[in-house]
Design a protein around this motif. Structure first.
Motif, PDB file in Angstrom:
ATOM      1  N   LYS A  70      38.804  62.567  37.034  1.00 13.82           N
ATOM      2  CA  LYS A  70      39.028  63.094  35.679  1.00 13.82           C
ATOM      3  C   LYS A  70      39.079  61.955  34.659  1.00 13.82           C
ATOM      4  N   ILE A  71      39.689  60.841  35.054  1.00 14.87           N
ATOM      5  CA  ILE A  71      39.736  59.673  34.159  1.00 14.87           C
ATOM      6  C   ILE A  71      38.321  59.149  33.919  1.00 14.87           C
ATOM      7  N   SER A  72      37.533  59.108  34.983  1.00 15.93           N
ATOM      8  CA  SER A  72      36.133  58.694  34.855  1.00 15.93           C
ATOM      9  C   SER A  72      35.383  59.621  33.901  1.00 15.93           C
ATOM     10  N   ASP A  73      35.615  60.923  34.046  1.00 13.77           N
ATOM     11  CA  ASP A  73      34.976  61.901  33.155  1.00 13.77           C
ATOM     12  C   ASP A  73      35.398  61.693  31.702  1.00 13.77           C
ATOM     13  N   THR A  74      36.657  61.322  31.507  1.00  9.46           N
ATOM     14  CA  THR A  74      37.166  61.095  30.149  1.00  9.46           C
ATOM     15  C   THR A  74      36.371  59.993  29.453  1.00  9.46           C
ATOM     16  N   TYR A  75      36.165  58.882  30.156  1.00  9.15           N
ATOM     17  CA  TYR A  75      35.358  57.790  29.596  1.00  9.15           C
ATOM     18  C   TYR A  75      33.907  58.235  29.391  1.00  9.15           C
ATOM     19  N   LYS A  76      33.375  58.951  30.368  1.00 11.75           N
ATOM     20  CA  LYS A  76      31.965  59.372  30.318  1.00 11.75           C
ATOM     21  C   LYS A  76      31.695  60.275  29.117  1.00 11.75           C
ATOM     22  N   TYR A  77      32.534  61.281  28.927  1.00  9.69           N
ATOM     23  CA  TYR A  77      32.286  62.233  27.842  1.00  9.69           C
ATOM     24  C   TYR A  77      32.576  61.626  26.472  1.00  9.69           C
ATOM     25  N   PHE A  78      33.592  60.765  26.404  1.00 11.78           N
ATOM     26  CA  PHE A  78      33.883  60.130  25.116  1.00 11.78           C
ATOM     27  C   PHE A  78      32.748  59.191  24.705  1.00 11.78           C
ATOM     28  N   ALA A  79      32.094  58.573  25.685  1.00  8.86           N
ATOM     29  CA  ALA A  79      30.978  57.666  25.384  1.00  8.86           C
ATOM     30  C   ALA A  79      29.865  58.382  24.621  1.00  8.86           C
ATOM     31  N   LYS A 122      30.713  49.584  27.206  1.00  2.14           N
ATOM     32  CA  LYS A 122      32.107  49.226  27.510  1.00  2.14           C
ATOM     33  C   LYS A 122      32.855  50.394  28.148  1.00  2.14           C
ATOM     34  N   LEU A 123      32.627  51.579  27.630  1.00  3.34           N
ATOM     35  CA  LEU A 123      33.307  52.762  28.165  1.00  3.34           C
ATOM     36  C   LEU A 123      32.855  53.070  29.589  1.00  3.34           C
ATOM     37  N   HIS A 124      31.567  52.942  29.839  1.00  3.89           N
ATOM     38  CA  HIS A 124      31.073  53.197  31.194  1.00  3.89           C
ATOM     39  C   HIS A 124      31.520  52.098  32.162  1.00  3.89           C
ATOM     40  N   LYS A 125      31.693  50.887  31.658  1.00  3.86           N
ATOM     41  CA  LYS A 125      32.241  49.815  32.499  1.00  3.86           C
ATOM     42  C   LYS A 125      33.689  50.121  32.883  1.00  3.86           C
ATOM     43  N   GLN A 126      34.413  50.745  31.960  1.00  2.00           N
ATOM     44  CA  GLN A 126      35.781  51.161  32.279  1.00  2.00           C
ATOM     45  C   GLN A 126      35.782  52.227  33.371  1.00  2.00           C
ATOM     46  N   ARG A 127      34.774  53.087  33.341  1.00  2.00           N
ATOM     47  CA  ARG A 127      34.610  54.080  34.416  1.00  2.00           C
ATOM     48  C   ARG A 127      34.489  53.375  35.762  1.00  2.00           C
ATOM     49  N   VAL A 128      33.616  52.378  35.801  1.00  2.00           N
ATOM     50  CA  VAL A 128      33.375  51.653  37.050  1.00  2.00           C
ATOM     51  C   VAL A 128      34.658  50.983  37.535  1.00  2.00           C
ATOM     52  N   LYS A 129      35.374  50.346  36.614  1.00  2.00           N
ATOM     53  CA  LYS A 129      36.622  49.660  36.988  1.00  2.00           C
ATOM     54  C   LYS A 129      37.643  50.646  37.554  1.00  2.00           C
ATOM     55  N   CYS A 130      37.770  51.774  36.887  1.00  2.00           N
ATOM     56  CA  CYS A 130      38.703  52.815  37.325  1.00  2.00           C
ATOM     57  C   CYS A 130      38.360  53.292  38.738  1.00  2.00           C
ATOM     58  N   LEU A 131      37.081  53.526  38.985  1.00  2.00           N
ATOM     59  CA  LEU A 131      36.634  54.006  40.296  1.00  2.00           C
ATOM     60  C   LEU A 131      36.765  52.920  41.364  1.00  2.00           C
TER      61      LEU A 131
END
Length: 243
Positions: free
Chosen positions: A142-151, A162-171
């Motif tokens: 869900k956190i990954s989705d949050t970054y993905k959709y906000f991007a 930057k937002l998608h990189k945060q997705r990667v870090k979170c995962l």
């Protein structure tokens, strides 16, 4: 749900504290309910971002169309039927985590993005790898989705990256916490979902990095930067196919 939690504090926790009773079991119930509420609010925030990102991208040049969509979704007070209508006054005093029901501009999206992350991170403090790894992994997604959709609300490509990189870090952080021994098929499936998400998020970063450099002198430099994501993709595809 939040109202019930408030009543639980007033009716159960506070009296037990005043009477110096053992209330550890009550606090455990409270912590669980609070985490579940945070998870639910976070899921609501993700749903808002997902629904409105498409409307926003399709109609961002035409604000009247967005307003028309909002008007159709709005529920007037006369049409609102509360299940607990007798509690109407008390419910109005309950703090609502999200007051937004639509996203009309980037500012709205950013506000929902921040609130959603806050709720999901709060839930993840309770649902850990040790207490419930499946729910922990679902919250991570869900956190990954949050970054993905906000991007999708961001217009600048560098901010999208930057937002998608945060997705990667979170995962990646979640993957580090995975158990070496998988205990159930359900656990395996949620792991696979995260490995899949790693592949798609890295692919998205590479797409954004390469988008304007295919016929440019900087392609070689950009492709070098993308190598780390190629490696992550290869590693996670291997996990997905062979574990």
């Amino acid at each position: 749900g939040d109202y019930v939690i408030c009543r639980f504090i007033v009716d159960r926790l506070e009296p037990a504290k005043k009477e110096n009773k053992d209330s550890s079991h009550l606090y455990e119930s409270y912590n669980y309910a609070f985490a579940l509420s945070s998870k639910s609010w976070g899921s609501y925030g993700v749903s808002l971002l997902r629904f409105w990102k498409e409307k926003f991208s399709q109609n961002k040049e035409n604000k009247s169309k967005i307003q028309d969509i909002v008007s159709k979704l709005e529920i007037t007070s006369g049409e609102l039927h509360l299940i607990f209508s007798s509690l109407d006054k008390e419910l109005k005093r309950t703090t609502i985590s999200f007051t937004e029901t639509s996203i009309l501009n980037f500012s709205d999206a950013k506000s929902i993005f921040k609130k959603t992350l806050m709720q999901l991170e709060s839930a993840k403090k309770y649902f850990t790898v040790d207490t419930n790894i499946v729910i922990y992994a679902k919250i991570t997604l869900k956190i990954s989705d949050t970054y993905k959709y906000f991007a999708d609300f961001e217009e600048r490509r560098d901010n999208q990256i930057k937002l998608h990189k945060q997705r990667v870090k979170c995962l990646e952080d979640a993957c580090k916490n995975f158990r070496t021994t998988i205990r159930s098929d359900r656990e395996l499936q949620i792991y696979k979902r995260i490995w899949y998400e790693m592949v798609t998020s890295c692919s998205k970063i590479m797409d954004l990095m390469m988008e304007e450099t295919y016929y440019d002198e900087s392609f070689e430099e950009t492709s070098m930067k993308a190598k780390q994501y190629v490696k992550i993709i290869a590693e996670n595809i291997n996990f997905y196919l062979n574990v």
